[in-house]
Write a protein that holds these residues in place. Structure first.
Motif, short mmCIF file in Angstrom:
data_model
loop_
_atom_site.label_atom_id
_atom_site.label_comp_id
_atom_site.label_asym_id
_atom_site.label_seq_id
_atom_site.Cartn_x
_atom_site.Cartn_y
_atom_site.Cartn_z
N PRO A 18 -0.63 -3.81 3.30
CA PRO A 18 0.72 -4.30 2.88
C PRO A 18 0.75 -5.75 2.29
CG PRO A 18 0.82 -4.27 5.55
CD PRO A 18 -0.49 -3.69 5.01
N SER A 19 -0.28 -6.56 2.40
CA SER A 19 -0.49 -7.65 1.92
C SER A 19 -1.09 -7.90 0.51
CB SER A 19 -1.13 -8.63 3.07
OG SER A 19 -2.67 -8.28 3.00
N ARG A 20 -1.57 -6.84 0.05
CA ARG A 20 -2.13 -6.73 -1.23
C ARG A 20 -1.08 -5.77 -2.14
NH1 ARG A 20 -7.80 -5.04 -2.24
NH2 ARG A 20 -7.26 -5.57 -4.07
N PRO A 21 0.06 -6.35 -2.89
CA PRO A 21 0.67 -5.59 -3.84
C PRO A 21 0.03 -5.17 -5.02
CG PRO A 21 1.16 -8.02 -4.05
CD PRO A 21 0.29 -7.98 -2.83
N VAL A 22 0.15 -4.16 -5.72
CA VAL A 22 -0.32 -3.80 -6.82
C VAL A 22 0.13 -4.61 -8.15
CG1 VAL A 22 -0.66 -1.65 -8.59
CG2 VAL A 22 -0.67 -1.58 -5.91
N GLU A 23 -0.71 -5.26 -8.89
CA GLU A 23 -0.52 -5.89 -10.03
C GLU A 23 0.47 -5.04 -11.16
OE1 GLU A 23 -3.27 -5.41 -8.76
OE2 GLU A 23 -4.49 -7.33 -8.19
N CYS A 72 2.79 1.22 3.18
CA CYS A 72 2.91 1.15 1.78
C CYS A 72 4.22 0.47 1.01
CB CYS A 72 2.74 2.65 1.15
SG CYS A 72 2.41 2.80 -0.26
N ARG A 73 3.80 -0.05 0.07
CA ARG A 73 5.05 -1.05 -0.33
C ARG A 73 5.26 -0.44 -1.99
NH1 ARG A 73 5.61 -1.72 3.81
NH2 ARG A 73 5.33 -3.36 5.11
N LEU A 74 4.55 0.58 -2.39
CA LEU A 74 5.04 1.08 -3.73
C LEU A 74 4.75 2.71 -3.64
CD1 LEU A 74 5.16 0.38 -6.90
CD2 LEU A 74 2.77 0.28 -6.80
N PHE A 75 5.92 3.00 -4.48
CA PHE A 75 5.89 4.62 -4.57
C PHE A 75 6.18 4.88 -5.88
CE2 PHE A 75 6.71 3.83 0.06
CZ PHE A 75 5.86 4.75 0.55
N VAL A 76 5.58 5.98 -6.52
CA VAL A 76 5.86 6.49 -7.65
C VAL A 76 6.39 7.86 -7.73
CG1 VAL A 76 4.94 7.10 -9.91
CG2 VAL A 76 4.37 4.88 -8.91
N VAL A 149 1.24 4.30 -3.51
CA VAL A 149 0.36 3.73 -4.24
C VAL A 149 0.02 2.18 -3.64
CG1 VAL A 149 -0.06 2.86 -6.53
CG2 VAL A 149 1.35 4.84 -6.36
N GLY A 150 -1.09 1.92 -3.61
CA GLY A 150 -1.57 0.56 -3.09
C GLY A 150 -2.84 0.30 -2.97
N TYR A 151 -3.02 -0.71 -2.19
CA TYR A 151 -4.65 -0.93 -1.96
C TYR A 151 -4.90 -0.48 -0.47
CZ TYR A 151 -5.10 -3.63 -6.06
OH TYR A 151 -5.05 -4.24 -7.45
#
Length: 173
Positions: A18-23, A72-76, A149-151
């Protein structure tokens, strides 16, 4: 990465950092890849929803066995859109085939492979609370899929792919 390497490393991630947001530029590259996928008459009868700010709401709509999405901090999210080309709508009706499912499937494959090529992990979630997702998005369009989606967390292993042998489910005529 060549294609064989890419399909070897692309997997469903179940441990997100969660500490690495997708650019943004990498996310846009994945979206552009999804939109480059073929669709019937290039109709692209789908909408793509990117959820960052309300990612926890998407995670809350998950199935109980998808607890890993809590980090997870991003979903598509892919939803159906009306057919834009009358020829596609007519063919879908005559053949009793929903081309949106096929088109979205190809777009998801392009999206997830582009993500893997950029070092981003994904997991296609097939089970979720559609009512909660509809409410979050403010649409009643059919939700085709949700992608986490994430790292991945550091050290998350690439698993060996286990697939049926060709002789079990490929038929040559």
């Amino acid at each position: 990465m060549d294609f064989k390497e890419l399909i070897a490393v692309r997997q469903s991630c179940r441990s997100y950092d969660p500490s690495r947001p997708v650019e943004d530029e990498k996310l846009l590259a994945c979206i552009e890849a999804a939109k480059a996928a073929p669709s019937a008459v290039n109709d692209q009868p789908y909408d793509i929803w990117v959820v960052r700010e309300k990612a926890s709401a998407v995670s809350e709509a998950k199935a109980s066995f998808n607890k890993f999405t809590d980090e997870c901090r991003l979903f598509v999210i892919f939803t159906d859109a009306p057919y834009g080309h009358p020829m596609v709508a007519d063919a879908a009706s005559r053949m009793d085939i929903d081309f949106r499912t096929q088109d979205i499937g190809e777009s998801i494959a392009y999206f997830t492979l582009q993500a893997a090529d950029l070092g981003i992990s994904t997991c296609i979630l097939g089970s979720f609370d559609a009512e909660k997702i509809h409410s979050l998005l403010g649409t009643d369009a059919r939700i085709q899929t949700v992608i986490a989606v994430g790292y991945s967390t550091e050290g998350y292993p690439v698993r060996e792919k286990k697939r049926k042998p060709v002789s079990e489910n490929v038929h040559f005529l």
